[in-house]
Design a protein around this motif. Structure first.
Motif, PDB file in Angstrom:
ATOM      1  N   SER A 133      -0.508  -9.478  21.107  1.00  0.00           N
ATOM      2  CA  SER A 133      -0.398 -10.660  20.252  1.00  0.00           C
ATOM      3  C   SER A 133      -1.753 -11.323  20.046  1.00  0.00           C
ATOM      4  O   SER A 133      -2.053 -11.817  18.952  1.00  0.00           O
ATOM      5  CB  SER A 133       0.591 -11.666  20.862  1.00  0.00           C
ATOM      6  N   GLU A 134      -2.594 -11.332  21.086  1.00  0.00           N
ATOM      7  CA  GLU A 134      -3.912 -11.938  20.944  1.00  0.00           C
ATOM      8  C   GLU A 134      -4.807 -11.113  20.026  1.00  0.00           C
ATOM      9  O   GLU A 134      -5.634 -11.662  19.294  1.00  0.00           O
ATOM     10  CB  GLU A 134      -4.566 -12.096  22.314  1.00  0.00           C
ATOM     11  N   CYS A 135      -4.637  -9.809  20.046  1.00  0.00           N
ATOM     12  CA  CYS A 135      -5.412  -8.940  19.159  1.00  0.00           C
ATOM     13  C   CYS A 135      -4.995  -9.139  17.703  1.00  0.00           C
ATOM     14  O   CYS A 135      -5.838  -9.363  16.834  1.00  0.00           O
ATOM     15  CB  CYS A 135      -5.227  -7.481  19.574  1.00  0.00           C
ATOM     16  N   LEU A 136      -3.694  -9.079  17.442  1.00  0.00           N
ATOM     17  CA  LEU A 136      -3.202  -9.131  16.072  1.00  0.00           C
ATOM     18  C   LEU A 136      -3.047 -10.548  15.542  1.00  0.00           C
ATOM     19  O   LEU A 136      -3.115 -10.777  14.327  1.00  0.00           O
ATOM     20  CB  LEU A 136      -1.863  -8.392  15.976  1.00  0.00           C
ATOM     21  N   PHE A 147       4.581 -14.831  22.042  1.00  0.00           N
ATOM     22  CA  PHE A 147       3.185 -15.289  22.023  1.00  0.00           C
ATOM     23  C   PHE A 147       2.705 -15.494  20.587  1.00  0.00           C
ATOM     24  O   PHE A 147       1.995 -16.464  20.288  1.00  0.00           O
ATOM     25  CB  PHE A 147       2.293 -14.287  22.741  1.00  0.00           C
ATOM     26  N   ALA A 148       3.083 -14.591  19.690  1.00  0.00           N
ATOM     27  CA  ALA A 148       2.708 -14.748  18.286  1.00  0.00           C
ATOM     28  C   ALA A 148       3.325 -16.011  17.700  1.00  0.00           C
ATOM     29  O   ALA A 148       2.672 -16.741  16.933  1.00  0.00           O
ATOM     30  CB  ALA A 148       3.144 -13.521  17.484  1.00  0.00           C
ATOM     31  N   GLY A 149       4.567 -16.286  18.066  1.00  0.00           N
ATOM     32  CA  GLY A 149       5.224 -17.497  17.601  1.00  0.00           C
ATOM     33  C   GLY A 149       4.523 -18.754  18.076  1.00  0.00           C
ATOM     34  O   GLY A 149       4.384 -19.735  17.329  1.00  0.00           O
ATOM     35  N   PHE A 175      -4.361 -16.817  13.706  1.00  0.00           N
ATOM     36  CA  PHE A 175      -3.655 -18.076  13.908  1.00  0.00           C
ATOM     37  C   PHE A 175      -4.269 -18.873  15.052  1.00  0.00           C
ATOM     38  O   PHE A 175      -4.284 -20.107  15.027  1.00  0.00           O
ATOM     39  CB  PHE A 175      -2.175 -17.815  14.191  1.00  0.00           C
ATOM     40  N   ASP A 176      -4.782 -18.174  16.054  1.00  0.00           N
ATOM     41  CA  ASP A 176      -5.382 -18.859  17.196  1.00  0.00           C
ATOM     42  C   ASP A 176      -6.651 -19.606  16.799  1.00  0.00           C
ATOM     43  O   ASP A 176      -6.989 -20.627  17.395  1.00  0.00           O
ATOM     44  CB  ASP A 176      -5.692 -17.831  18.296  1.00  0.00           C
ATOM     45  N   THR A 177      -7.357 -19.099  15.792  1.00  0.00           N
ATOM     46  CA  THR A 177      -8.593 -19.751  15.318  1.00  0.00           C
ATOM     47  C   THR A 177      -8.391 -20.403  13.950  1.00  0.00           C
ATOM     48  O   THR A 177      -9.355 -20.631  13.224  1.00  0.00           O
ATOM     49  CB  THR A 177      -9.731 -18.716  15.240  1.00  0.00           C
ATOM     50  N   PHE A 178      -7.160 -20.704  13.617  1.00  0.00           N
ATOM     51  CA  PHE A 178      -6.822 -21.186  12.273  1.00  0.00           C
ATOM     52  C   PHE A 178      -7.445 -22.542  11.965  1.00  0.00           C
ATOM     53  O   PHE A 178      -7.713 -22.853  10.792  1.00  0.00           O
ATOM     54  CB  PHE A 178      -5.304 -21.274  12.125  1.00  0.00           C
ATOM     55  N   SER A 179      -7.698 -23.363  12.971  1.00  0.00           N
ATOM     56  CA  SER A 179      -8.220 -24.705  12.725  1.00  0.00           C
ATOM     57  C   SER A 179      -9.540 -24.663  11.958  1.00  0.00           C
ATOM     58  O   SER A 179      -9.835 -25.571  11.169  1.00  0.00           O
ATOM     59  CB  SER A 179      -8.413 -25.442  14.057  1.00  0.00           C
TER      60      SER A 179
END
Length: 260
Positions: free
Chosen positions: A72-75, A155-157, A79-83
């Motif tokens: 999930s962190e790879c794909l 995790f993706a959610g 979204f994790d850096t979306f800000s």
């Protein structure tokens, strides 16, 4: 999916332009969870078991959760850096393109260096499967696969939920680490070792219990009642991503440009 594959290929080529850096980062990602697993080993070396769970049973749980997190962190790194997209006004460009914003944010960033973390968790999982005392059947093998898929969806959610908050907060909130990194650390153990309120929260609100506990009971032959309910429990984790996507759609409709 063809467009998604092109995103993957382009970003992989860009990261491989600095191949030495790529492999060093991947090497580091291999040893980050390895140190955590070493702590797990020494814990069981000292105490033998925790709440009736032995080392190899917990190692199986550890491998599933860390593998799901690595995927999930790879794909889902976009979204994790979306800000950054919102703060710089770059999200406006995504809105005028004739493709889903979810696909475009997913394709904005991939962390292929997480292959090191994925490799380490895969090794732990294979080792635990080979050492655990289980009579493996097709149903149990598929349940194990569903556990990984379900964990990846959870995790993706969470990444999507935290990205959605940026529509109102602009900057990302560190509170997200409680549910990503904290959830990973929490879910690497069977949830019944914690207090009841913790178990209930990570079962009925963020459904890690349907990934690392209920299906694990079926694999180990500790079910009570209809075993089919334990086999199908990972579907709750997969369903978790649906309301996350709906909330994302709600946020996109109410997005106001930063004016950058």
């Amino acid at each position: 999916m063809r467009l998604f594959g092109k995103y993957l290929l382009i970003l992989f080529k860009s990261q491989m332009q600095y191949s030495t850096s790529f492999w060093l980062l991947s090497f580091g990602q291999f040893f980050i969870p390895f140190s955590v697993f070493a702590g797990l080993y020494f814990l069981f070396e000292r105490f033998g078991q925790i709440q009736g769970w032995d080392f190899y049973e917990v190692a199986l749980c550890f491998g599933v959760i860390h593998m799901a997190f690595a995927i999930s962190e790879c794909l889902g790194r976009g979204f994790d850096t979306f800000s950054g997209l919102v703060a710089n006004g770059d999200f406006d460009r995504l809105l005028v393109r004739p493709r889903s914003t979810v696909l475009q944010v997913l394709g904005s960033k991939f962390e292929f260096t997480r292959i090191g973390r994925l490799l380490q968790s895969s090794m732990v999982l294979v080792w635990a499967v080979s050492r655990i005392d289980v009579d493996w059947t097709f149903a149990k093998a598929m349940t194990l696969l569903f556990m990984i898929v379900s964990g990846t969806c959870i995790f993706a959610g969470i990444f999507i939920l935290m990205a959605t908050m940026c529509f109102w907060t602009i900057q990302g909130l560190e509170i997200s680490s409680i549910f990503t990194d904290g959830g990973r650390e929490m879910a690497q153990y069977p949830l019944n070792i914690y207090q009841k309120w913790v178990t209930r929260f990570f079962t009925y609100v963020i459904p890690f219990g349907f990934v690392n506990y209920l299906p694990l009971l079926f694999i180990l032959g500790r079910t009570e009642g209809n075993p089919l309910l334990y086999v199908l429990s990972p579907l709750a984790g997969c369903a978790f991503i649906v309301p996350c996507l709906l909330l994302w759609r709600f946020g996109v409709r109410r997005y106001r440009s930063t004016g950058s």
